[in-house]
Design a protein around this motif. Sequence first.
Motif: not given
Length: 314
Positions: A58-69
Amino acid sequence: MGRPSTIAAALALASCVVMNAEPALAAESSPVGFASMNGGTTGGSGGSTVTVTTASALAGALTSSSALTIRVSGMISISGMYRVASNKSVLGVGPGSGLNGGGLTMSGVSNIIIRNLTIQNSGDDAINVQDGSHNIWIDHNNFTRAYDGLVDIRLASDFVTVSWNRFYNHDKSVLLGSDDSNTGDIGHLRVTYVHNWFDGTNQRHPRVRFGNPVHVLNNYYSNIGSYGVASTTNAGVYVERNHFENVARPTSLAEGTSPQGNIKLLNNYLANSGTPLSRNPSSVAAIPYSYTPECNCSVKATVTAGAGVGKIGL
């Protein structure tokens, strides 16, 4: 349980006849209100989709620089406040997904959607929006038992919609503007609160400083301990067609050391509740977006059926 006063009942009936509006849908595909402005709020639309089941993922996905769902599957235990980067949709999978023990913070970011999550037992806030963050949509979540606020919005944040959430088992629910001396908030803090259920909470639904206009529309307040909506420190709040049930003080004009703000009232339904206070309604700025209000006579049924997690097919 008390019954509405004759005047309140008459106003409710009159608004039903005049409005003749259909009940609002509980599953909008895009935000209404302020989050629909300023280019709109689309979250991670156009980016990849990931499903997370652990705190580290979760932490990695939330801080990604890319647009993400980001699809949150199950109840994830976290500690502290997890930062959310711009252009994210954070969606709970089913009615039993969310965060336990921590919350989400948005600081200096934009274009974020938070939906269908239960966020509980945070050691700080459940949701914190600050430092000029804008275009945020917080929709169909359950919020309960944080150490501080459930959804706090402050420090010049703007263009936010808080819709179809259930707030329960908590004291200080929703803060808008954190400090009487923070004049940098002037011209910001434009937030729409619509179709939320404040269920046995105590205060701050919301408590507002400086924001003008702030739109409090079609919410259901049940068994509120201290007060419903507070407008302080030059705020301008439009309290429109809400249902207050067992609320001694539906609206307040000063809390703590904060001076009075301004409130405009329209067709609020009162059941076993006190008289709402208003002040300088002409100083409350006009709502700048188009919308279709729901009749106050159906707000309770609509909100209790539609607010919270598990109501939007995720």
